[in-house]
Design an enzyme around this catalytic site. Structure first.
Site, short mmCIF file in Angstrom:
data_model
loop_
_atom_site.label_atom_id
_atom_site.label_comp_id
_atom_site.label_asym_id
_atom_site.label_seq_id
_atom_site.Cartn_x
_atom_site.Cartn_y
_atom_site.Cartn_z
N ASP A 1 2.03 3.92 3.23
CA ASP A 1 1.21 4.22 2.06
C ASP A 1 1.90 5.76 2.41
O ASP A 1 0.73 6.76 2.45
CB ASP A 1 -0.08 4.62 3.43
N GLY B 1 -1.64 10.63 4.08
CA GLY B 1 -0.59 9.99 3.68
C GLY B 1 0.98 9.92 4.73
O GLY B 1 0.08 10.50 5.44
N ALA C 1 -8.10 11.47 2.50
CA ALA C 1 -7.26 12.99 1.45
C ALA C 1 -7.77 12.22 0.43
O ALA C 1 -8.14 12.61 -0.56
CB ALA C 1 -6.29 12.14 2.50
N HIS D 1 -11.65 3.23 4.44
CA HIS D 1 -12.99 4.16 3.92
C HIS D 1 -14.09 3.60 4.56
O HIS D 1 -14.80 3.53 3.81
CB HIS D 1 -12.24 4.84 3.10
N HIS E 1 0.64 -1.04 0.61
CA HIS E 1 0.08 -0.36 0.05
C HIS E 1 1.19 1.66 0.14
O HIS E 1 1.47 1.50 1.13
CB HIS E 1 -1.17 0.24 1.58
N ARG F 1 -18.57 -0.17 23.58
CA ARG F 1 -20.24 -0.32 23.01
C ARG F 1 -20.83 -0.75 22.02
O ARG F 1 -21.51 -1.40 21.20
CB ARG F 1 -21.53 0.56 23.94
#
Length: 384
Positions: free
Chosen positions: A271, A309, A137, A192, A54, A224
């Site tokens: 990333d 990133g 982003a 995401h 990634h 919860r």
């Protein structure tokens, strides 16, 4: 060719050993001192090559730009941080842009020769099938509903090119795209996303295998409502990507994740984005949003200030996991070698130092500085 050290990472520990390299493979693993004219790295650590699944770019290059020359430059620079295999990662964008970026990756992958930088294994599509409640982003106008037909169009660019896709499972009606991707051998990782723990569990039961940059851009864990983070921490079958820069997550959060997942289910990622390699104050346009490197060394959105990133290098991520988060070296090295190889179904040739495996090898000093990197048996460069 033979290379050797008194500390070669074999079977979860360091042993004195010699590696015989023929063509692009490790032909034999021998006792230390065997082999004619072996290149001796002494007490330096020899470990498998790092795999970054990634990563969006670096040094001014962005994957979405479809710039083959930039992609080639990036691949040649990655061995300096120990990366021998990577998945250029597309951010969510409009379909013509994503198709053109995939075509560029496919063409470069096809023409890349052994030892010509880090190996382009395929592509990671981080979107466009994500949730606009957790865009990070990524551009809101590029986010679309999951489509099996459109996904097949992306995959048709080149056979086996798309290896990983990030999507929001709650947007995938009936998990139809998840099942289609699995049938095509594409790893589905969830990110995401505004999913509940229960939705993540159902997606995993339908074939999803991982969580994208755990903790970030997803529903958090509370006592919860356990969210995506809770599913990542408690589902033993799921892999969990994690950005180990100690900015996206604290060292304590990294340690907690590693403790929960054990040594075989975390995947270290950078990333990284195009501003990696530049000084604070430098600005770039990333998927039509202006980002700037702030004093913390991280890229942030100019408007809003959110992280966008990273500028992380893989050897620095390994150092952070061990030295700052207190993660045992065995678990940390797995996160950037054996675990991503297993997630991608490539354990038979990547992720460990063994006879028959690709000769992807990194030589590290005790401070995690990379001394040498071999990509498919060819010495990329030596650094002192």
């Amino acid at each position: 060719m033979y290379i050797q050290s008194k500390r070669v990472w074999l079977g979860g520990r360091f042993l004195a050993a010699t590696l015989k390299i023929e063509d692009d493979k490790i032909a034999e693993v021998l006792p230390y001192g065997e082999g004619d004219d072996a290149l001796d790295y002494g007490e330096k650590r020899i470990v498998p090559g790092f795999i970054d699944i990634h990563t969006h770019g670096a040094y001014g290059f962005d994957v979405n730009s479809a710039d083959r020359e930039g992609l080639r430059m990036w691949a040649h620079r990655l061995p300096a941080e120990g990366v021998t295999t990577f998945l250029p990662t597309l951010a969510a964008d409009h379909k013509p842009v994503m198709l053109e970026a995939l075509r560029a990756i496919a063409a470069e992958r096809c023409e890349q020769g052994a030892g010509e930088g880090a190996n382009i294994l395929g592509a990671h599509m981080e979107g466009p099938y994500i949730d606009d409640r957790y865009p990070g982003a990524q551009p809101l106008d590029a986010i679309v509903e999951p489509s099996v037909e459109e996904f097949d169009e992306y995959c048709a660019v080149d056979d086996g090119l798309v290896r990983v896709m990030t999507l929001a499972p709650e947007r995938d009606e009936g998990f139809a795209l998840t099942r289609r991707a699995c049938a095509r051998g594409v790893v589905i990782t969830m990110g995401h996303t505004a999913a509940t723990l229960e939705q993540v569990q159902m997606a995993a039961a339908n074939g999803a295998k991982s969580v994208t940059h755990t903790y970030n851009a997803m529903t958090p864990f509370t006592h919860r409502a356990n969210g995506v983070v809770g599913a990542a921490l408690t589902n033993d079958d799921l892999y969990a990507e994690v950005i180990c820069d100690c900015h996206h997550s604290t060292p304590e959060a990294l340690a907690l994740l590693m403790q929960a997942k054990g040594p075989h289910r975390t995947v270290m990622i950078t990333d990284s984005v195009m501003c990696k390699g530049f000084e604070p104050g430098t600005r770039f346009n990333f998927v039509n949003k202006e980002i700037v490197i702030e004093d913390d060394g991280c890229p942030h959105l100019v408007h809003g200030g959110n992280l966008a990133g990273s500028t992380l290098k893989m050897n620095d991520a390994l150092r952070n996991l061990v030295e700052r988060a207190g993660v045992p070296f065995a678990a940390a090295i797995n996160a950037c070698t054996a675990n991503p190889a297993a997630l991608l179904g490539e354990s038979s040739r990547l992720g460990s130092l063994a006879a028959g495996h690709d000769a992807d090898i990194v030589v590290l000093k005790d401070d995690y500085t990379v001394c040498a990197t071999y990509c498919k048996g060819i010495l990329s460069k030596e650094w002192e």
